[in-house]
Design a protein around this motif. Structure first.
Motif, short mmCIF file in Angstrom:
data_model
loop_
_atom_site.label_atom_id
_atom_site.label_comp_id
_atom_site.label_asym_id
_atom_site.label_seq_id
_atom_site.Cartn_x
_atom_site.Cartn_y
_atom_site.Cartn_z
N ASP A 49 0.83 -1.21 0.00
CA ASP A 49 0.00 0.00 0.00
C ASP A 49 0.87 1.26 0.00
N ILE A 50 2.05 1.13 0.61
CA ILE A 50 2.99 2.24 0.74
C ILE A 50 4.37 1.74 0.34
N VAL A 51 5.06 2.49 -0.50
CA VAL A 51 6.44 2.16 -0.86
C VAL A 51 7.34 3.29 -0.37
N VAL A 52 8.31 2.95 0.45
CA VAL A 52 9.23 3.93 1.04
C VAL A 52 10.58 3.84 0.34
N LEU A 53 11.07 4.96 -0.15
CA LEU A 53 12.37 5.02 -0.81
C LEU A 53 13.38 5.66 0.13
N ALA A 54 14.39 4.88 0.52
CA ALA A 54 15.38 5.33 1.51
C ALA A 54 16.79 5.03 1.01
N VAL A 55 17.01 5.20 -0.29
CA VAL A 55 18.34 5.00 -0.86
C VAL A 55 19.07 6.34 -0.88
N PRO A 56 20.40 6.36 -1.03
CA PRO A 56 21.10 7.65 -1.13
C PRO A 56 20.54 8.48 -2.28
N SER A 57 20.38 9.78 -2.05
CA SER A 57 19.69 10.62 -3.02
C SER A 57 20.34 10.60 -4.41
N GLN A 58 21.67 10.56 -4.45
CA GLN A 58 22.33 10.61 -5.76
C GLN A 58 22.27 9.28 -6.50
N THR A 59 21.75 8.24 -5.88
CA THR A 59 21.58 6.94 -6.55
C THR A 59 20.12 6.67 -6.91
N LEU A 60 19.23 7.58 -6.56
CA LEU A 60 17.80 7.32 -6.76
C LEU A 60 17.47 7.04 -8.22
N ARG A 61 17.97 7.87 -9.12
CA ARG A 61 17.64 7.70 -10.54
C ARG A 61 18.06 6.30 -11.04
N ALA A 62 19.28 5.89 -10.70
CA ALA A 62 19.76 4.57 -11.13
C ALA A 62 18.94 3.45 -10.50
N ASN A 63 18.61 3.59 -9.22
CA ASN A 63 17.82 2.56 -8.56
C ASN A 63 16.42 2.43 -9.17
N LEU A 64 15.77 3.56 -9.42
CA LEU A 64 14.44 3.50 -10.03
C LEU A 64 14.52 2.93 -11.43
N GLY A 65 15.60 3.20 -12.13
CA GLY A 65 15.76 2.61 -13.45
C GLY A 65 15.89 1.11 -13.39
N GLU A 66 16.42 0.62 -12.27
CA GLU A 66 16.64 -0.82 -12.10
C GLU A 66 15.37 -1.53 -11.66
N TRP A 67 14.67 -0.99 -10.65
CA TRP A 67 13.51 -1.72 -10.12
C TRP A 67 12.23 -0.88 -9.98
N GLY A 68 12.23 0.31 -10.59
CA GLY A 68 11.04 1.16 -10.49
C GLY A 68 9.79 0.53 -11.08
N SER A 69 9.96 -0.30 -12.09
CA SER A 69 8.79 -0.93 -12.73
C SER A 69 8.09 -1.92 -11.80
N ALA A 70 8.75 -2.32 -10.72
CA ALA A 70 8.14 -3.26 -9.78
C ALA A 70 7.19 -2.57 -8.81
N LEU A 71 7.23 -1.24 -8.75
CA LEU A 71 6.41 -0.53 -7.76
C LEU A 71 4.94 -0.57 -8.15
N PRO A 72 4.04 -0.86 -7.20
CA PRO A 72 2.61 -0.89 -7.50
C PRO A 72 2.11 0.46 -8.01
N THR A 73 1.21 0.43 -8.96
CA THR A 73 0.75 1.66 -9.59
C THR A 73 -0.24 2.44 -8.73
#
Length: 332
Positions: free
Chosen positions: A72-96
């Motif tokens: 129901d809630i997705v919390v993003l707690a990765v280092p800010s400068q890695t956010l773009r790369a992380n979302l590119g890797e697994w962002g498609s898995a996040l519920p819509t």
């Protein structure tokens, strides 16, 4: 029961997972390294919160899809400068349909985008689902259940309230708001001001000097935040002055401690080698200064911190430059 997925197993991500669990939310954490996943599943995170026992409602996995499924809630707690790369890797898995919560406090290098803007762009998330949690949140204090409060900000008040309800633990009081811009800018800039305050302490200066830096740092934060759409009351609240005080004054603050060592004469590389850590303000001072210049905002403290971090200016040079600036009225 509400289910939350927490991406990131650092100190604040883990502490916030504990808050969610203690509020009755089922939590699944994502960790890149299997040994960290195994450790969390055994009820601890010795790397970041040694000696702390995690609530039973927290589990972990290394598969992003497994962690995010049905959340129901997705919390993003990765280092800010890695956010773009992380979302590119697994962002498609996040519920819509999940609320996407940002715990990150930074401005992206190169683009000068706030974290919510990166989430919107890369994750293709509607801003009405993006929630920012910020305040005086020193992770080690929260992990041992010392009372604290925070702001839960979202353009959609209902989404903010949904996240606030999920993290309203007996020792953690969330307040809701709608000023995402102000909340994010306050959270990012305070890291740079904390470096300056730490430098002052490292130079042997006392409370007058540190209080002056905090106050003028708040003025810079407000000027920048309001120039790009933030609201003045935010900077007088938990996400503004509350977080600024905690980060600038506490030895638990990585940015403050990093600044102290700089003030004592160590270089950035020497501090990193000594502590095996880099403070967020060190990474974000360039992007924050770029954002200020792009919007024509005067930020002399941030400029001088950047000059020391990037250009190699000494702490003594920074103090001299700040004190020799032309006099002006306190309130423009």
């Amino acid at each position: 029961m509400t289910t939350a997925a927490v991406f990131g197993t650092g100190s604040w991500g883990t502490a916030y997972a504990m808050v969610l669990a203690d509020a009755g939310t089922t939590v699944r954490m994502w960790g890149r390294r299997q040994e960290m996943v195994d450790q969390i599943n055994s009820g601890c995170n010795q790397a970041y919160l040694p000696g702390v026992t995690l609530p039973g409602l927290i589990t972990a996995a290394a598969d992003p899809s497994e962690v995010a499924a049905g959340a129901d809630i997705v919390v993003l707690a990765v280092p800010s400068q890695t956010l773009r790369a992380n979302l590119g890797e697994w962002g498609s898995a996040l519920p819509t349909d999940a609320a996407i919560v940002s715990l990150m406090k930074g401005v992206e290098l190169g683009t000068t985008k706030r974290m919510s803007e990166v989430i919107e762009e890369v994750g293709e998330v509607d801003p009405s689902r993006i929630v920012v949690v910020s305040g005086p949140n020193l992770a080690k204090e929260i992990a041992v259940k010392q009372p604290a409060a925070s702001v839960v900000a979202c353009r959609d008040e209902a989404a903010a309230e949904r996240v606030a309800a999920a993290c309203a633990a007996p020792y953690f009081r969330p307040y809701t708001g709608t000023d995402v811009v102000g909340t994010e800018i306050a959270g990012a800039v305070k890291n740079v001001i904390a470096l300056a305050v730490g430098m002052a302490e490292g130079l042997g200066f006392g409370d007058n000097s540190k209080a002056s830096l905090i106050t003028r740092g708040l003025a810079e934060t407000m000027r920048l935040g309001m120039a790009i759409g933030g609201e003045a009351p935010t900077f007088a609240g938990l996400a503004g002055v509350g977080d600024l005080i905690a980060t600038c004054m506490s030895p638990l603050s990585r940015n403050h401690s990093f600044g102290v060592k700089l003030g004592q004469g160590l270089s950035v590389d020497e501090v990193v080698a000594q502590t095996s850590q880099t403070a967020e303000g060190v990474k974000s001072c360039t992007s924050i200064l770029d954002l200020a210049r792009k919007n024509g905002v005067d930020v002399p403290i941030i400029e001088q911190v950047h000059a020391m971090i990037v250009e190699g200016r000494t702490a003594e040079d920074v103090v001299r430059a700040l004190l020799s600036r032309p006099r002006k009225a306190e309130v423009d």
